[in-house]
Design an enzyme around this catalytic site. Structure first.
Site, short mmCIF file in Angstrom:
data_model
loop_
_atom_site.label_atom_id
_atom_site.label_comp_id
_atom_site.label_asym_id
_atom_site.label_seq_id
_atom_site.Cartn_x
_atom_site.Cartn_y
_atom_site.Cartn_z
N HIS A 194 0.81 -1.22 0.00
CA HIS A 194 0.00 0.00 0.00
C HIS A 194 0.85 1.28 0.00
CE1 HIS A 194 1.09 0.24 4.21
NE2 HIS A 194 0.51 1.44 4.26
N HIS B 175 1.49 6.76 -0.81
CA HIS B 175 0.65 5.99 0.11
C HIS B 175 -0.71 5.84 -0.54
CE1 HIS B 175 -1.69 5.00 3.69
NE2 HIS B 175 -0.54 4.70 4.27
#
Length: 164
Positions: free
Chosen positions: A72, A87
């Site tokens: 992620h 992110h």
């Protein structure tokens, strides 16, 4: 660098450094991000993009220094020591990589616009998470300024930040 190279490069600057959009979509200002760690600027100046598709691209040339096991998030080190964190999503670490596919690994050299990650937006949304792609200059305090551009709709590679 030898003496003659220094003379030749004297007065030339690598700044500003342009940071490109990592996705195509709607830009989200730092203050409007739903995670206070990002919206407060605690880890650096940033902005988000609500992506139209599930592809995440490199915002700068550099090297992938970190790729989280959950896929992620990844860290990139670029020119002049700029450190960028990409992110993807809010709380998507909880998916443990489900819905994420990496096209790079740590220590890979990358070029701006190169495909880094693919995400399954349906998986992320079904889990109840946002898929906002957040770009953070984690060492922004080391530069004179980080200017986030005032954009609405962005395309991959379009300048979203200038580092001075």
């Amino acid at each position: 660098m030898n003496f003659f190279e220094k003379l030749k490069n004297r007065g030339k600057s690598s700044f500003p450094i342009a940071v490109g959009a990592s996705a195509t979509g709607k830009m989200v200002k730092m203050e409007q991000l739903s995670d206070p760690v990002f919206s407060s600027g605690a880890i650096g100046p940033c902005c988000g993009i609500d992506p139209q598709e599930g592809k995440i691209y490199a915002p700068i040339d550099g090297e992938v220094v970190t790729l989280m096991d959950s896929l992620h998030a990844l860290g990139i080190k670029g020119a002049q020591g700029v450190e960028i964190l990409i992110h993807v999503g809010i709380d998507t670490v909880n998916l443990n990589g489900k819905g994420f596919r990496a096209h790079v690994k740590a220590k890979d050299k990358i070029k701006k616009g190169q495909l880094l990650l693919e995400i399954d937006q349906a998986v992320i949304k079904e889990a109840g998470y946002l898929d906002t792609v957040i770009t953070v200059v984690t060492n922004g305090s080391e530069f004179s300024s980080v200017e986030v551009m005032d954009q609405s709709d962005v395309q991959v590679g379009m300048d979203i930040m200038q580092i001075h």
